[in-house]
Design an enzyme around this catalytic site. Sequence first.
Site, mmCIF file in Angstrom:
data_model
loop_
_atom_site.group_PDB
_atom_site.id
_atom_site.type_symbol
_atom_site.label_atom_id
_atom_site.label_comp_id
_atom_site.label_asym_id
_atom_site.label_seq_id
_atom_site.Cartn_x
_atom_site.Cartn_y
_atom_site.Cartn_z
ATOM 1 C CG ASP A 1 -70.497 74.446 72.985
ATOM 2 O OD1 ASP A 1 -69.381 74.194 73.444
ATOM 3 O OD2 ASP A 1 -71.543 74.449 73.668
ATOM 4 C CG ASP B 1 -71.289 78.399 73.588
ATOM 5 O OD1 ASP B 1 -70.094 78.072 73.732
ATOM 6 O OD2 ASP B 1 -72.237 77.609 73.734
ATOM 7 C CG ASP C 1 -77.262 75.820 74.531
ATOM 8 O OD1 ASP C 1 -78.364 76.331 74.328
ATOM 9 O OD2 ASP C 1 -76.935 75.281 75.602
#
Length: 785
Positions: free
Chosen positions: A484, A683, A679
């Site tokens: 991410d 997610d 994070d």
Amino acid sequence: MCCKGCEAVAKAIIDAGMGDYYKFRTENAPTGRELVPDFLQQISIYDNETVQGSFVRRDTTAAADEREADLILEGITCAACIWLNERHLAALPGVLEVAINYTTHRARVKWDNSQIRLSEILAAVSRIGYLAHPYDPNRQQQLLEQERRRHIRRLGLAGVLGMQVMMIAVALYLGAFSGIEEHFRQFFHWVSLGLTLPVMLYSAQPFFRTAWRDVRRLQAGMDVPVSIGILVAFAGSVYATFTGHGEVYYDSVCMFVFFLLTGRYFELVARKRAAEASETLVRSVPAMATRLGSNNEETLVAVAELIVGDRVRVRPGETVPADGLILEGQSSMDESLLTGESLPVKRGRHERVVGGAINIESPLLIRIEQVGQDTVLSSILRLLDRAQTEKPRITQLADRTAAWFVFAVLLLAGSVAAYWWQVDPAHWLPITVSVLVVTCPCALSLATPTAVTAATGKLIVSGLLATRGHALETLARATHIVFDKTGTLTHGTLNLVASEVSKGHDVDACLAIAAALETGSEHPIARAIRHKAGTNGLPAVEIRNTPGAGLKGQVNGQRYWLGTPLFVEQQSGQKYDSRALQTLRASGNTVIALGNGQAVLALFAFGDTLRDDAAEAVAALKAAGKQVVLLSGDHLAVAQHVAGKIGIDEVYGDLLPGEKLAHVRHLQKQGAVVAMVGDGINDAPVLAAAQVSIAMGGGTQLAAASADMLLLSDRLTGLVEGLNMAKRMLWVIRQNLFWALTYNLLALPAAAAGYIAPWMAALGMSASSLIVVGNALRLLRNKRN
């Protein structure tokens, strides 16, 4: 009288005219209370709610009264003991989950308190010959030290007497060639018997006790063939001594015990060393703390007595006793034990500190906010313990193989004994003993948990915490590392760098509305908005969140939408200024919009900084042959800007959580083993779907709960270290299993054919276990780049 039954017995004695019984008896009859073993009387205290508060964790989200505790098991000697205890406890009604770590002898037990009490669980363990009590690091160290001293005493006795028996054996062997008078030979046999008896009665007791316990439970532990081998050799020698016919093997018996005890001793030392990293975390919290009273008077109290709201003074060089908030002072804190970061971090007024951190410079006044099982350190230890007790698939395979291996050895030894009794009765005894002793099923199960414990303990020092047993094994097999962006490749500490508002509206007023909508959110953008807007006091109601897109709510009776420009446009029906949006995104900024039913009121641009080692980590992962992918909810141009700086080639932007999840599932269908690094709350679904997931330590609780590993430090290179350690751990485990299987495949036929003497069998078994344990401990060494 303690009960009506005793009263009836006493009345019968008196009525029968036998009252003199009370004159001549030597002591009082035992009462019902006295007949209850001390252990069963003591464990009832562990059902007390106050006592459980210090070591029992409750699952408040569960419908039932689910509780979890860490226990220490005494009496564990091999993997078969772990197998027996796990299955015995799992069969108890009300026990929901049980996992035991062979290396640390710690058991993690989860139960429904409405169906079974903790004292009943402890009593169930005692019924099969073991002793369980709540985990206490100090007591565990005492037990390890007591166990070490007992080993040394038993080992010393076996060594000293064994050397004497060996000297006599040499005389007997030489006498067999040069001639020795019969009465001298018999005298040496009796002397050897006298010297061997203490070894049998004291030094060899751990093997006999464990074997007898397993036999009573109809189990075949790893001490069963060893004990049978020792007893058969000793019984055959005693028979030869009394009858004067046949050979004696007292020297082999003493060497068996000496070599096996030597192996157990080094195994104990290895277990202690492998668990040192996690035990260091446990011991990082001090025993005492300086508490301030209402008049600021200082009192030294036990850390266990601290409660939420207490104020404590932490002087330079002292350790923070529990999680809290700094009320006065500013200092540098050493958090290396918790995060792996070697450099101290600055902490000042109104900032949080965690228990276990060391104050370096100035005194601090701290208000305690979390104690006991609620602290960050306790959470880390629970996750670490869970990872070490959960067995990877390769370990489960080894355990199943070892369990059947013992039965196979006993069957083979019986067949070998029957064969040699028919072919050459003079050699059936030493050959059978060699077959029983030479085998090493413990090597199949012993080294695997030692390797897992050593690897997880080593990584915690680097700031990477494995929370699931399969994590390292799966990470080693990962083909794709998926990142991410916000809070993962970047620090996640966003700042408002630019804004565009429509005519007739004020930036501060728009920020105040956005801050009201973001009340309660822990997203980095929400924190940045609230920080910029300050305390506005505007109330927001009917807030609804659309993960990965934005949210809506009412402020002062009017409905607003806040989120991605596309989300706000679709929900409000109003167009945003595309030229202004492109300008704000030009530098890789993240842009969100605020709108209502009349217009898109504002565009806010937030800037974030890349982690210093992001490019280095990506380069190392690509060099290791991993495919690196970036999945981001931000606009594609923003994601590409970040990816270009750190060297990621495969980039996807404008993704909702469901689209991220679909992309990971697509990779998995193509045969990829995906490791997801993320994070934030958005997610959580994709973290749960990946084969192995890594959450940043500063992420939300939900993301951390969904993850298999936690990166506690800010260094992404910790992930690279974890990957290298995972590969080394898997390689070491495969080496150990290969060695154990190869050794047994070669040693068993050789022993059955009579090529291995009994003393050589004992030496080979001990050496085999030590080799695999020593190989596992190589993981604790620092590997050069």
